[in-house]
Scaffold this active site. Structure first.
Site, short mmCIF file in Angstrom:
data_model
loop_
_atom_site.label_atom_id
_atom_site.label_comp_id
_atom_site.label_asym_id
_atom_site.label_seq_id
_atom_site.Cartn_x
_atom_site.Cartn_y
_atom_site.Cartn_z
N SER A 61 0.83 -1.20 0.00
CA SER A 61 0.00 0.00 0.00
C SER A 61 0.87 1.26 0.00
O SER A 61 1.71 1.41 -0.87
CB SER A 61 -0.93 -0.07 1.21
OG SER A 61 -1.96 0.86 1.09
N HIS A 110 -7.61 -5.60 0.00
CA HIS A 110 -6.42 -4.76 -0.19
C HIS A 110 -5.16 -5.45 0.35
O HIS A 110 -4.08 -4.89 0.29
CB HIS A 110 -6.66 -3.43 0.56
CG HIS A 110 -5.63 -2.40 0.30
ND1 HIS A 110 -5.24 -2.00 -0.97
CD2 HIS A 110 -4.89 -1.64 1.16
CE1 HIS A 110 -4.32 -1.06 -0.87
NE2 HIS A 110 -4.09 -0.84 0.41
N ASP A 127 -10.04 -4.64 -5.61
CA ASP A 127 -9.50 -3.87 -4.49
C ASP A 127 -10.10 -2.47 -4.56
O ASP A 127 -9.91 -1.74 -5.53
CB ASP A 127 -7.97 -3.80 -4.59
CG ASP A 127 -7.34 -3.08 -3.41
OD1 ASP A 127 -8.09 -2.48 -2.61
OD2 ASP A 127 -6.10 -3.12 -3.29
#
Lengths: 250, 395
Positions: free
Chosen positions: A76, A226, A198
């Site tokens: 991320s 995610h 996602d």
């Protein structure tokens, strides 16, 4: 091999993936300053007003441990932290593994990030609503009592709890960041691990990254959410493994 | 008498022990649902469907749990709750807001557990949702109160900072003043001593023909002595202050201590009578030099300002107050007109009996020392009948 967690969690989120590489690599796990069991007092909101400060921290760890040929695995927001660190000191890095990355979360004219500015404001609000329930200001109590580890054991959601003020600030920095201009400057192999469904980093973002990262490979994992390293750890390991064996010419 | 086991159990409606589980699930006072690991809804109870305003076929296999939340909650779920579930197989007390079919919202508290298959792979998520409309209001009020308290505490801190700065300034000014007084008295002393010496020399060598000269000479000498006395007093004030900063606190036995002071005042020259009564408080915790200076000044004043019409009678006594000790020095002297002079009583160089020699230093010093010890001075006086000083000292 350096693993860095994303927003809202800490290094323990790698526990289903990182051990698979222990035999072949020196595995380094770290908590970003302000997350996990890092020294929360070191979180100076002024310094950490951009992702660059976290990139500097990652480089500091690499220097301290004298690491060369680093395989950087970032989830991320830390995927972008890795891009920033590798751009600053490319000689230390062999390649990057970007897990569910996004260079910008907010839509911008033709660019599809997946969110509007108002959505991000709503997220910050939701974090405030969870101030009492989610992180509950309990973590600072633990941080203040390192001599009483049993306090930590009593926590409901002991993983990934964090100081609410820091989490809020980090969320703002993360979701308002725009690192699109940093992408073409990266000249090393990069694996983009994209989840098929996602919400946070949608497929369009993955393909955007693939187009703008010169030496990148895009793998779409058939999972939703995610966190592929938690939902499909085996597929995640296989994809990284394949990339390290074939994608990196060394 | 009946034994406890003889008592009848409260009567139960036996139908209630046969609770219908299906009905309990559907109409429980909380929302139930089950999802696939990715959030896809597979089962919801009637309560939850009623809250949301959806028909079951609109949701099952068509929507995810996350999609029932507001966007902020959805992001929070993906980033925090979903990984947490996979890490620890359960989450508790997470606060979200449901969006109903009609667009309105409902605040809920969510608990969830992750079920795994025999291969330990995630199978399903069971979720309980509680309506927390009122609790959310309280929480928001709490947050508002907290913000307010933080603002007030910031203001207090600012005010405190200001006070500290002011205090530092005052301390600095005070010590500057002390230095000034010390320097001034020191610098004056030398020329005045020279004047006194020169005057002695002049008296010895010069001859004056004016018949008034002799009187003027003695007046001049008196004035010189007064200046010297004042300068010495000033020096003493500053020195006392400097000494006090180092002196430690002692337990002082009051009777012998006071008797020593009285002896040094040569009371017989004044034909004075002293009465000492320390029965209430025989000893004090105090810095010896400052107590000495207080008593010395009060006692010598009692003799100095004795009434010319009667033999001086001085009474020194102690009394126990609530949180303080009171030392009283009472005389039968000239008295002070407090209505006229009360406010100036403790000022430096203020004098109320010009006919008596003095420097205007004594009461100033007493008051200052008492204040330094955290106490206060009170005075009662009547012209022509006497004065009583009460020193209140915290103990």
């Amino acid at each position: 091999m350096v693993f860095v967690h994303g927003f809202g969690c800490d290094q323990r989120m790698w526990r289903l993936v990182a051990p698979a590489f222990k035999a072949r690599y020196r595995v380094v796990l770290l908590d970003l300053v302000g997350s996990g069991r890092s020294d929360l007092t070191a979180y100076d909101p002024l310094r950490y007003n951009s992702l660059a400060a976290h990139a500097e921290d990652v480089l500091a760890v690499i220097h301290e441990l004298g690491l060369e040929n680093v395989v950087f695995v970032g989830h991320s927001v830390s995927a972008m932290i890795g891009v920033l660190a590798a751009n600053r000191e490319p000689s230390r890095f062999a390649c990057l593994v970007l897990v569910a990355p996004s260079p910008r979360y907010i839509n911008d004219e033709a660019y599809v990030g997946g969110f509007e500015q108002t959505d991000i404001e709503e997220l910050l609000e939701a974090m405030d609503d969870n101030y009492l329930g989610w992180s509950g200001g309990i973590t600072p109590v633990i941080m203040g009592h390192p001599d009483r580890p049993e306090l930590a054991a009593e926590l409901n959601n002991s993983f990934c709890s964090s100081d609410p003020t820091i989490a809020r600030h980090f969320a703002r920095v993360t979701f308002l960041s725009d690192n699109r201009a940093d992408l073409p400057r990266l000249h090393m192999p990069a694996l983009i691990l994209q989840c098929a469904h996602d919400v946070i980093a949608p497929l369009a973002v993955g393909t955007y990254l693939h187009r703008h990262l010169p030496e990148s490979e895009l793998i779409v994992l058939d999972t939703s959410g995610h966190c592929p390293h938690l939902s499909v750890p085996r597929a995640t390991i296989a994809a990284i493994d394949h990339f390290l064996r074939t994608g990196v010419s060394s | 008498m009946s034994e406890p086991e003889d008592e009848l159990l409260p009567e139960l409606d036996l139908r209630l022990t046969q609770e219908n589980l299906e009905d309990l699930y559907e109409h429980a006072p909380c929302g139930y649902c089950t999802c696939l690991p990715d959030g896809t809804l597979v089962k919801l109870n009637h309560t939850l469907l009623t809250w949301l305003g959806y028909e079951v076929q609109e949701l099952v296999a068509r929507k995810c749990l996350q999609e029932l939340f507001t966007i902020g909650g959805r992001l929070h779920y993906e980033m925090h709750c979903a990984p947490l579930l996979l890490l620890q197989d359960q989450v508790r007390e997470i606060s979200y807001t449901l969006r109903r079919k009609d667009g309105s919202t409902l605040p809920v508290l969510m608990n969830a557990v992750l079920l795994r298959d025999i291969d330990k792979q995630p199978l399903a998520v069971r979720i309980t949702l509680f309506d927390i409309t009122d609790r959310r209001k309280y929480e928001q009020e709490l947050l508002r109160a907290k913000v307010q308290a933080e603002e007030q505490s910031k203001q207090l801190a600012r005010a405190n900072e200001l006070l500290v700065t002011k205090n530092e300034q005052l301390t600095r000014i005070n010590s500057d003043l002390d230095s000034f007084v010390y320097t001034a008295s020191h610098d004056l002393k030398q020329p005045v001593t020279n004047m006194a010496g020169l005057f002695q020399e002049l008296k010895r060598t010069a001859t004056f023909h004016d018949p008034d000269a002799a009187g003027m000479m003695s007046m001049f000498e008196e004035a010189l002595q007064q200046i010297l006395g004042t300068i010495e007093g000033l020096t003493e004030v500053v020195q006392q202050q400097r000494e006090l900063e180092q002196v430690s606190v002692d337990v002082v036995e009051l009777r012998p201590f006071t008797e020593d002071i009285i002896r040094s005042l040569h009371p017989s020259e004044h034909e004075a009578g002293f009465t000492l009564d320390f029965s209430a408080v025989p000893r004090l915790r105090m810095a010896r030099p400052s107590l000495h200076s207080m008593l010395y000044n009060l006692l010598s004043n009692a003799l100095k300002y004795a009434s010319p019409d009667r033999r001086p009678q001085v009474r020194v006594s102690t009394a126990q107050g609530d949180k303080e000790v009171i030392i009283s020095v009472q005389d039968n002297g000239r008295g002070i007109d407090l209505a006229r002079h009360g406010s100036e009583l403790f000022q430096l160089f203020r004098r109320f009996h010009p006919e008596v020699v003095g420097s205007g230093m004594g009461l100033y010093l007493v008051n200052r020392l008492v204040h330094q010890a955290g106490g206060r001075v009170e005075v009662e006086s009547e012209v022509s009948s006497g004065t009583t000083f009460h020193i209140f000292l915290p103990q």
